[in-house]
Write a protein that holds these residues in place. Structure first.
Motif, mmCIF file in Angstrom:
data_model
loop_
_atom_site.group_PDB
_atom_site.id
_atom_site.type_symbol
_atom_site.label_atom_id
_atom_site.label_comp_id
_atom_site.label_asym_id
_atom_site.label_seq_id
_atom_site.Cartn_x
_atom_site.Cartn_y
_atom_site.Cartn_z
ATOM 1 N N ASP A 273 8.401 40.562 98.123
ATOM 2 C CA ASP A 273 7.343 39.711 97.598
ATOM 3 C C ASP A 273 7.033 38.363 98.552
ATOM 4 O O ASP A 273 8.182 37.673 98.375
ATOM 5 C CB ASP A 273 7.613 39.371 96.202
ATOM 6 N N PRO A 274 6.181 38.185 98.939
ATOM 7 C CA PRO A 274 6.161 36.981 100.090
ATOM 8 C C PRO A 274 6.166 35.640 99.270
ATOM 9 O O PRO A 274 6.649 34.899 100.056
ATOM 10 C CB PRO A 274 4.917 37.453 100.852
ATOM 11 N N ALA A 275 5.821 35.927 98.233
ATOM 12 C CA ALA A 275 5.596 34.330 97.346
ATOM 13 C C ALA A 275 7.096 34.027 97.194
ATOM 14 O O ALA A 275 7.285 32.882 96.925
ATOM 15 C CB ALA A 275 4.769 34.517 96.221
ATOM 16 N N GLN A 276 8.005 34.898 96.896
ATOM 17 C CA GLN A 276 9.342 34.696 96.241
ATOM 18 C C GLN A 276 10.451 34.996 97.432
ATOM 19 O O GLN A 276 11.547 34.439 97.256
ATOM 20 C CB GLN A 276 9.517 35.496 95.151
ATOM 21 N N PRO B 213 13.678 33.790 105.081
ATOM 22 C CA PRO B 213 14.667 34.821 104.964
ATOM 23 C C PRO B 213 15.187 35.385 106.308
ATOM 24 O O PRO B 213 16.168 36.102 106.259
ATOM 25 C CB PRO B 213 14.032 35.643 103.994
ATOM 26 N N GLU B 214 14.448 35.438 107.285
ATOM 27 C CA GLU B 214 14.435 35.930 108.547
ATOM 28 C C GLU B 214 15.725 35.227 109.283
ATOM 29 O O GLU B 214 16.438 35.756 110.021
ATOM 30 C CB GLU B 214 13.415 36.369 109.332
ATOM 31 N N THR B 215 15.419 33.965 109.266
ATOM 32 C CA THR B 215 16.070 33.002 110.346
ATOM 33 C C THR B 215 17.029 32.119 109.466
ATOM 34 O O THR B 215 18.129 31.776 110.230
ATOM 35 C CB THR B 215 15.097 31.925 110.963
ATOM 36 N N GLY B 216 16.976 32.293 108.154
ATOM 37 C CA GLY B 216 17.833 31.449 107.517
ATOM 38 C C GLY B 216 17.363 29.918 107.423
ATOM 39 O O GLY B 216 18.031 28.802 106.551
ATOM 40 N N ALA B 217 16.331 29.455 108.125
ATOM 41 C CA ALA B 217 16.085 27.942 108.247
ATOM 42 C C ALA B 217 15.666 27.367 106.932
ATOM 43 O O ALA B 217 14.964 28.040 106.075
ATOM 44 C CB ALA B 217 14.912 27.845 109.242
ATOM 45 N N PRO B 218 16.136 26.454 106.422
ATOM 46 C CA PRO B 218 15.719 25.635 105.057
ATOM 47 C C PRO B 218 14.466 25.244 105.296
ATOM 48 O O PRO B 218 13.879 24.648 106.461
ATOM 49 C CB PRO B 218 16.917 24.417 105.138
ATOM 50 N N LEU B 219 13.477 25.280 104.247
ATOM 51 C CA LEU B 219 12.160 25.195 104.539
ATOM 52 C C LEU B 219 11.845 23.724 103.679
ATOM 53 O O LEU B 219 11.763 22.639 104.054
ATOM 54 C CB LEU B 219 11.200 26.063 104.328
#
Length: 434
Positions: free
Chosen positions: A180-183, A240-246
Motif C-alpha cells: 500500500d503506497p499510502a502506508q 522504505p527503499e532507502t530508509g531515509a526519514p521523511l
C-alpha cells in the motif's frame, strides 16, 4: 455517535474540575487500600459485562458506557476481529489472577482457539497490533501453565509481525498491506508496546532476527518519533527503499505538530517496557523524558485532555485511557530507576497516584450506569469515534494500574517469570466462534 459540540458540553458538565481534589485526598484511605477496593469493584463489573456479552467479543468502545458485541460485516456475531480483542481476553486473564474466580479464566481459555484460527484465516491482521492481540491473550495464558496451542499461536503471530519489518528502513510498518503506497514505511508510536511480542518470541525458539528488528524499530522511534522538546509525533514516515526519514504526521491528534495524549502515554510506557527487554539500549532515559513532558502538561486532577496541546480550560474532552496508560508507565519507570535516582522514582510514583486518584474520582465505570471500567475516554476525536466513552484498552490499562499499585502485579508485557501455581488444566474451556 455523539455530536462533537455536545460531547464538549458533556465533558464540561461532567468534569468537576478537581481543584478540591488535592485537599480531599488527605481524608481518603491510602492508595493501596483504594486500589484494592477498586480491584474488587472492577472484577464485579467485569463479571456483569461478561454475563451480558456471553461468548462474544465487545466492540472497541462503549456506547453510553455499555459494551455490546462487536459487529463486523463479514462476521456479524461479535467475533474476534478487531485489533482490541486481546485487551478483552487480557482483562479476563487479569480478573482470573486477581480474583481467583474460575469463570474469568474459563472464558479467557475458551477464546484461545479463536486466535489460532484468526491467524490461519489471516483475518484482519494486516497491521502491527499483533502484540496487542497475542501478548494479553496467548502469552498471558502461559502464566497459568503449559499451553501448547497458545505458545505455538503466539510464535506464529510474532513470525507474521516480522513480515512487516522493512530492513532498509529498520522499522515495522504500522498499517495496511505492505504494498500500500499510502502506508508503506509508516510507523506509529503505539508499536512500542507491540515489540515485546518479538522479544518474547526470540527467547522462545523464534528467529534471533526478531530481537534485532525490535531493537532497530525502538531505536528509530527514539530518533524520529520523539521531538527535541520530548513531545512525540503520532506517526512517522520513512522511505522504505532507502530508509531515509521523511516527516512526522498524526492520525488521531489535533495536528501534525501537536502532542496527542495517548501517543505520549504509549511512548513513555513503551520505551520503559523495551528497556526491560534490552536494558543496554538506554531506552529508560527516553521514557523519563516523555514522562516529564506528559506530567508537565497534565492537569492537576490527573486526567489528560485527548490532545495535550490544549490547555485544561479549553473544555476539550478528556482521554482517561491516556492517563491509565501513563500511570502504568510511570510505575514501570519507577521500578527500574537505580537507587541513586530514588527521589525521581518517588516523584513518578506520586504522579501515578495522582492519576489514579483522578481516575477513581471522576471516571470509574462502576460509579455510573454501564458495564465498562473507565469512562471519559476518546478513541479518535478527529474521526468522531468513541468520544467521551470507555474503550477496551482504557479498561485494560486501568485494571493493570490498579493491580500494580495494590499488589505489585506483573504485567503481561514483561519478560516471562516463573509460571503460576494455578494450572489452566483446572479450567474447563468451551469453544467459541473465531
Amino acid at each position: 455517535m455523539p455530536d462533537r459540540d455536545m460531547t464538549t458540553t458533556v465533558s464540561l458538565v461532567e468534569h468537576p474540575e478537581a481543584g478540591a481534589a488535592s485537599a480531599a485526598c488527605t481524608a481518603q484511605p491510602s492508595m493501596v487500600v483504594r486500589a484494592e477496593q477498586a480491584i474488587a469493584a472492577a472484577c464485579a463489573q467485569l463479571g456483569r459485562c461478561l454475563q451480558q456479552l456471553g461468548p462474544h467479543f465487545p466492540g472497541d468502545t462503549s456506547r453510553g458506557n455499555y459494551f455490546a458485541p462487536a459487529v463486523w460485516p463479514e462476521e456479524p456475531d461479535g467475533v474476534n476481529s478487531s485489533w482490541t480483542a486481546g485487551f478483552w481476553t487480557g482483562l479476563l486473564w487479569m480478573a482470573h489472577e486477581l480474583s481467583g474466580e474460575a469463570r474469568f479464566g474459563t472464558a479467557a481459555a475458551a477464546q484461545l482457539d479463536g486466535y489460532s484460527r484468526r491467524l490461519e484465516r489471516r483475518f484482519v491482521v494486516d497491521h502491527h497490533d499483533l502484540g496487542f492481540l497475542f501478548m494479553p491473550s496467548c502469552v498471558a495464558a502461559l502464566r497459568q501453565g503449559p499451553q501448547p496451542l497458545a505458545h505455538a499461536t503466539a510464535l506464529q503471530a510474532a513470525a507474521l509481525l516480522m513480515t512487516r519489518y522493512l530492513p532498509r528502513a529498520g522499522v515495522v510498518q504500522a498499517w495496511g498491506r505492505l504494498e500500500d503506497p499510502a502506508q508503506r514505511g509508516r510507523i506509529i508510536i503505539d508499536c512500542l508496546l507491540n515489540l515485546p511480542l518479538l522479544h518474547w518470541a526470540a527467547g522462545q525458539g523464534g528467529a534471533a532476527e526478531m530481537r534485532e528488528a525490535a531493537i532497530s524499530h525502538a531505536q528509530r522511534s527514539r530518533e524520529h518519533l520523539v521531538r527535541p522538546d520530548h513531545s512525540s509525533f503520532h506517526t512517522f514516515h520513512f522511505d522504505p527503499e532507502t530508509g531515509a526519514p521523511l516527516h512526522g504526521t498524526t492520525a488521531q491528534g489535533a495536528s501534525d505538530q501537536s502532542c496527542w495524549a495517548r501517543g505520549q502515554a504509549w511512548g513513555l510506557y513503551g520505551f520503559s517496557l523495551n528497556h526491560r527487554w534490552v536494558p543496554e539500549q538506554g531506552f529508560l532515559q527516553t521514557a523519563c523524558q516523555l514522562a516529564d513532558h506528559f506530567l508537565a502538561l497534565l492537569p492537576e486532577h490527573g486526567i489528560a485532555c485527548w490532545d495535550m496541546s490544549f490547555p485544561p480550560e479549553a473544555g476539550e474532552p478528556w482521554d482517561s485511557s491516556a492517563s491509565a496508560i501513563a500511570a502504568c508507565g510511570l510505575m514501570d519507570i519507577a521500578e527500574q530507576l537505580p537507587a541513586a535516582e530514588a527521589e525521581r522514582a518517588q516523584r513518578y510514583r506520586a504522579a501515578a497516584d495522582r492519576i489514579l486518584d483522578g481516575l477513581l474520582r471522576h471516571c470509574a465505570g462502576w460509579d455510573a450506569p454501564g458495564n465498562a471500567l473507565l469512562r471519559h475516554g476518546v478513541y479518535s476525536k478527529p474521526d468522531g469515534l468513541g468520544v467521551d466513552e470507555a474503550s477496551l484498552w482504557g479498561d485494560f490499562f486501568f485494571l493493570e494500574a490498579l493491580a500494580r499499585r495494590a499488589r505489585g502485579w506483573t504485567p503481561f508485557w514483561h519478560p516471562p517469570a516463573a509460571l503460576s501455581s494455578s494450572p489452566i488444566s483446572t479450567l474447563t474451556p468451551t469453544p467459541t466462534p473465531v
